[in-house]
Design a protein around this motif. Sequence first.
Motif, PDB file in Angstrom:
ATOM      1  N   GLY A 175     -10.262  14.720 -10.075  1.00  0.00           N
ATOM      2  CA  GLY A 175      -9.106  14.547  -9.223  1.00  0.00           C
ATOM      3  C   GLY A 175      -9.330  15.191  -7.865  1.00  0.00           C
ATOM      4  N   GLU A 176      -8.516  14.806  -6.906  1.00  0.00           N
ATOM      5  CA  GLU A 176      -8.560  15.401  -5.572  1.00  0.00           C
ATOM      6  C   GLU A 176      -7.353  16.311  -5.407  1.00  0.00           C
ATOM      7  N   SER A 177      -7.576  17.551  -4.973  1.00  0.00           N
ATOM      8  CA  SER A 177      -6.495  18.524  -4.852  1.00  0.00           C
ATOM      9  C   SER A 177      -5.852  18.549  -3.472  1.00  0.00           C
ATOM     10  N   ASN A 178      -6.440  17.859  -2.517  1.00  0.00           N
ATOM     11  CA  ASN A 178      -5.889  17.808  -1.168  1.00  0.00           C
ATOM     12  C   ASN A 178      -5.134  16.491  -1.006  1.00  0.00           C
ATOM     13  N   GLN A 179      -3.804  16.580  -0.909  1.00  0.00           N
ATOM     14  CA  GLN A 179      -2.974  15.375  -0.863  1.00  0.00           C
ATOM     15  C   GLN A 179      -3.270  14.521   0.368  1.00  0.00           C
ATOM     16  N   ILE A 180      -3.533  15.142   1.500  1.00  0.00           N
ATOM     17  CA  ILE A 180      -3.764  14.383   2.733  1.00  0.00           C
ATOM     18  C   ILE A 180      -5.084  13.624   2.651  1.00  0.00           C
ATOM     19  N   ILE A 181      -6.139  14.292   2.163  1.00  0.00           N
ATOM     20  CA  ILE A 181      -7.428  13.610   2.001  1.00  0.00           C
ATOM     21  C   ILE A 181      -7.305  12.494   0.977  1.00  0.00           C
ATOM     22  N   LYS A 182      -6.578  12.750  -0.097  1.00  0.00           N
ATOM     23  CA  LYS A 182      -6.374  11.730  -1.137  1.00  0.00           C
ATOM     24  C   LYS A 182      -5.687  10.499  -0.554  1.00  0.00           C
ATOM     25  N   MET A 183      -4.683  10.715   0.297  1.00  0.00           N
ATOM     26  CA  MET A 183      -3.994   9.582   0.915  1.00  0.00           C
ATOM     27  C   MET A 183      -4.939   8.799   1.821  1.00  0.00           C
ATOM     28  N   LEU A 184      -5.772   9.500   2.591  1.00  0.00           N
ATOM     29  CA  LEU A 184      -6.704   8.812   3.478  1.00  0.00           C
ATOM     30  C   LEU A 184      -7.634   7.893   2.698  1.00  0.00           C
ATOM     31  N   VAL A 185      -8.133   8.396   1.572  1.00  0.00           N
ATOM     32  CA  VAL A 185      -9.057   7.601   0.759  1.00  0.00           C
ATOM     33  C   VAL A 185      -8.335   6.446   0.086  1.00  0.00           C
ATOM     34  N   GLU A 186      -7.214   6.731  -0.548  1.00  0.00           N
ATOM     35  CA  GLU A 186      -6.589   5.758  -1.440  1.00  0.00           C
ATOM     36  C   GLU A 186      -5.522   4.890  -0.776  1.00  0.00           C
TER      37      GLU A 186
END
Length: 392
Positions: A318-329
């Motif tokens: 999983g990704e723990s950084n919400q902002i990075i996760k949003m950028l990717v997904e």
Amino acid sequence: MKFNYTTLLIVFLVGTLILISPPFVMSADVGIVIKSFFLFVSTIFLLFSVSRKKRFFYFYFPFVVFLLFQVVYWTAAGYFMEGIFFFLYILLAICGLIGFDRLRGGKEIMIKLYFYLILITSFFSILSFLTYNLGLLPYFLKLVGGDDGYVYYYFPFLGYINVKELESFAIGRVCYYFFEPSYLGFFLTTNFFLLHKLNRHKNVVFISKVVVFFGAMASMSTMSWLVFAAVFGVSVFYRIFETLRISEKVVNFLLIFVFLLFYLFIPKDKLLEKLGPSSSDDREERASMSLLLVAGASPSDFVLGRSPAYIEKTLDKGESNQIIKMLVENGVITTVLVLIFIIYCTRKSKLYMIALILFLNSAVILFTPLIIFNILICRWADKPQISFSDDS
């Protein structure tokens, strides 16, 4: 306070949805069909309440159309259900923001419910921390979240304990009824800076802040310590420049500049080491892997995203950084629009907004009913404050 049966029904649907969804452990025992039902029905009821409002069509309808296009794009990549859930959460946030304006007493009830939820969670978290770490009650091991979940210590009504091994001793970190201590820390730490808007009685707010602060500390979340320190530092920063009569816009610019310097040049790993053992190394590693996905994305993937849950299914982490996760997904456009929506709802509660954005760097629970309505409540609470003794 006046309300009608429609208000009570929608509050019941939304309240149930919050409790049976992550980050609460109850969500692990509730079937996907039931959770989907409450999410769908809650969203439809709120959508119906805004269907005739021009504001919805002028400001939000183009974004909704764009999201539908994204869902089609994600479906082509094999992520239909994940896209639908993300779409419904966004629609729930938008319709909730506008729709509750048409529900008599709806916002007031939600504000009260959140205030009580924050206090109850804090009180029992403190009690859980003391009873476990002082050996006052016989906690027992229990599996949470299925075979791939967590093994925590548990005691009825006091919730779950995650034991952390330190160099010379072990300490119980409180989860209460959240999946992880970090989620409990997120919820209580951010709301600490919102309490004064959820109740207008100074004595009640003072006592509540004491209880919520120690409740957040019971999670033993490193991020809670950092956020409290950072936000208190920011509040002092504002006070100093306020006495110097410097424009707030200038102060905001200076604050952003200071945060950028800290993020780019301060060795955060060494700082975290001084605060004790944490999962920072693992988080940094996962963030680096996710940023590689951003760097290697095609133009369409960069703009529209690779689809929700892509990181977990591709990297098995999983990704723990919400902002990075949003950028990717979710893509750069949706990420920017979501951040604008957050700032729009929280901009008048600066300390809450700063705490929330800081926590988004370490916990991925933004797209949950609990946090969605927490952000909306921050917006609603900016209006005349609610008296808990005023029923008119």
